[in-house]
Design an enzyme around this catalytic site. Structure first.
Site, PDB file in Angstrom:
ATOM      1  N   HIS A  27     -10.227  -1.700  -2.690  1.00  0.00           N
ATOM      2  CA  HIS A  27     -10.365  -0.702  -3.750  1.00  0.00           C
ATOM      3  C   HIS A  27     -11.245  -1.296  -4.854  1.00  0.00           C
ATOM      4  CE1 HIS A  27      -6.820   1.965  -2.655  1.00  0.00           C
ATOM      5  NE2 HIS A  27      -6.486   0.866  -1.994  1.00  0.00           N
ATOM      6  N   HIS A  40      -9.365  -2.319   3.852  1.00  0.00           N
ATOM      7  CA  HIS A  40     -10.216  -1.752   2.803  1.00  0.00           C
ATOM      8  C   HIS A  40      -9.984  -2.450   1.481  1.00  0.00           C
ATOM      9  CE1 HIS A  40      -6.505   0.644   3.008  1.00  0.00           C
ATOM     10  NE2 HIS A  40      -6.613   0.809   1.702  1.00  0.00           N
ATOM     11  N   ASP A  54     -12.394   7.212  -3.155  1.00  0.00           N
ATOM     12  CA  ASP A  54     -10.983   7.464  -2.853  1.00  0.00           C
ATOM     13  C   ASP A  54     -10.687   8.911  -3.226  1.00  0.00           C
ATOM     14  OD1 ASP A  54      -8.019   7.595  -3.150  1.00  0.00           O
ATOM     15  OD2 ASP A  54      -8.163   5.459  -2.731  1.00  0.00           O
ATOM     16  N   ILE A  55     -10.043   9.617  -2.331  1.00  0.00           N
ATOM     17  CA  ILE A  55      -9.797  11.046  -2.518  1.00  0.00           C
ATOM     18  C   ILE A  55      -8.752  11.305  -3.622  1.00  0.00           C
ATOM     19  CG2 ILE A  55      -7.936  11.403  -0.808  1.00  0.00           C
ATOM     20  CD1 ILE A  55     -11.113  13.512  -0.958  1.00  0.00           C
ATOM     21  N   GLU A  77      -0.865   2.224   3.009  1.00  0.00           N
ATOM     22  CA  GLU A  77      -0.878   3.613   3.469  1.00  0.00           C
ATOM     23  C   GLU A  77      -1.787   3.775   4.698  1.00  0.00           C
ATOM     24  OE1 GLU A  77      -1.746   6.396   0.211  1.00  0.00           O
ATOM     25  OE2 GLU A  77      -2.779   7.655   1.688  1.00  0.00           O
TER      26      GLU A  77
HETATM   27  P1  AMP Z   1      -3.604   1.936   0.650  1.00  0.00           P
HETATM   28  O1  AMP Z   1      -3.600   1.891   2.174  1.00  0.00           O
HETATM   29  O2  AMP Z   1      -2.233   1.707   0.093  1.00  0.00           O
HETATM   30  O3  AMP Z   1      -4.630   1.009   0.072  1.00  0.00           O
HETATM   31  O4  AMP Z   1      -3.993   3.413   0.214  1.00  0.00           O
HETATM   32  C1  AMP Z   1      -4.973   4.143   0.930  1.00  0.00           C
HETATM   33  C2  AMP Z   1      -5.911   4.822  -0.028  1.00  0.00           C
HETATM   34  O5  AMP Z   1      -6.788   5.606   0.747  1.00  0.00           O
HETATM   35  C3  AMP Z   1      -5.239   5.736  -1.044  1.00  0.00           C
HETATM   36  O6  AMP Z   1      -5.686   5.401  -2.347  1.00  0.00           O
HETATM   37  C4  AMP Z   1      -5.693   7.135  -0.617  1.00  0.00           C
HETATM   38  O7  AMP Z   1      -5.904   8.001  -1.710  1.00  0.00           O
HETATM   39  C5  AMP Z   1      -6.984   6.842   0.118  1.00  0.00           C
HETATM   40  N1  AMP Z   1      -7.314   7.820   1.161  1.00  0.00           N
HETATM   41  C6  AMP Z   1      -6.504   8.253   2.153  1.00  0.00           C
HETATM   42  N2  AMP Z   1      -7.145   9.147   2.923  1.00  0.00           N
HETATM   43  C7  AMP Z   1      -8.376   9.304   2.398  1.00  0.00           C
HETATM   44  C8  AMP Z   1      -9.515  10.095   2.723  1.00  0.00           C
HETATM   45  N3  AMP Z   1      -9.509  10.937   3.789  1.00  0.00           N
HETATM   46  N4  AMP Z   1     -10.630   9.994   1.948  1.00  0.00           N
HETATM   47  C9  AMP Z   1     -10.653   9.159   0.887  1.00  0.00           C
HETATM   48  N5  AMP Z   1      -9.611   8.372   0.537  1.00  0.00           N
HETATM   49  C10 AMP Z   1      -8.494   8.446   1.264  1.00  0.00           C
END
Ligand code: AMP
Length: 129
Positions: A94, A92, A28-29, A87
């Site tokens: 975590h 996905h 995760d970025i 988001e």
């Molecule tokens: P959520 O959809 O609420 O589970 O959050 C999406 C997650 O994806 C967040 O923790 C972001 O930091 C992560 N994220 C978004 N874009 C990227 C990326 N390009 N590379 C890695 N992680 C990402």
């Protein structure tokens, strides 16, 4: 195409932690803890619990392997698993190394790690996968 599909396709860079023919794992970025990893299906489905049963089961088994690799790379009490998806509309999971309950708090300030450190973390997980 979702941002995660573009990552899987290699159009957007990622810190790869694990991969097989159906699933991909990368850091995760904006990590809540060092080693915070996302597991995604290569199939583009918005919501994790809309995946068919077989794919969800296989993804969970894949996530288990990734969690073991995370724990070997970064000794921790347990690896936590969370589903948000608020988001990014690409299913996905975590995976987060846990020392305490607070490590799963998504509201706290995220870590800012230099690219070299992110690369080293991913390489360590990949080596243990
Ligand atoms: P959520 O959809 O609420 O589970 O959050 C999406 C997650 O994806 C967040 O923790 C972001 O930091 C992560 N994220 C978004 N874009 C990227 C990326 N390009 N590379 C890695 N992680 C990402």
């Amino acid at each position: 195409m979702t941002i995660f599909s573009r990552i899987i396709a290699g159009e957007i860079p990622s810190y790869k932690c694990a991969e097989d023919d159906r699933f991909y794992a990368f850091l995760d970025i904006n990590p809540v803890a060092k080693g915070h990893t996302l597991v995604v299906p290569k199939q583009e489905v918005d919501y994790l619990f809309d995946l068919d049963d077989e794919t969800l089961a296989a993804m969970t088994v894949f996530a288990k392997r990734v969690a073991k690799a995370i724990q070997q790379a970064f000794p921790c009490r347990k690896v936590g698993m969370a589903v948000l998806g608020l988001e990014v509309n690409h299913a996905h999971i975590h995976l987060i190394p846990l020392q305490s309950e607070g490590d799963m708090d998504f509201r706290k300030e995220k870590l800012q790690l230099p690219a070299e450190e992110m690369q080293a973390i991913a390489a360590k997980i990949l080596a243990n996968f």
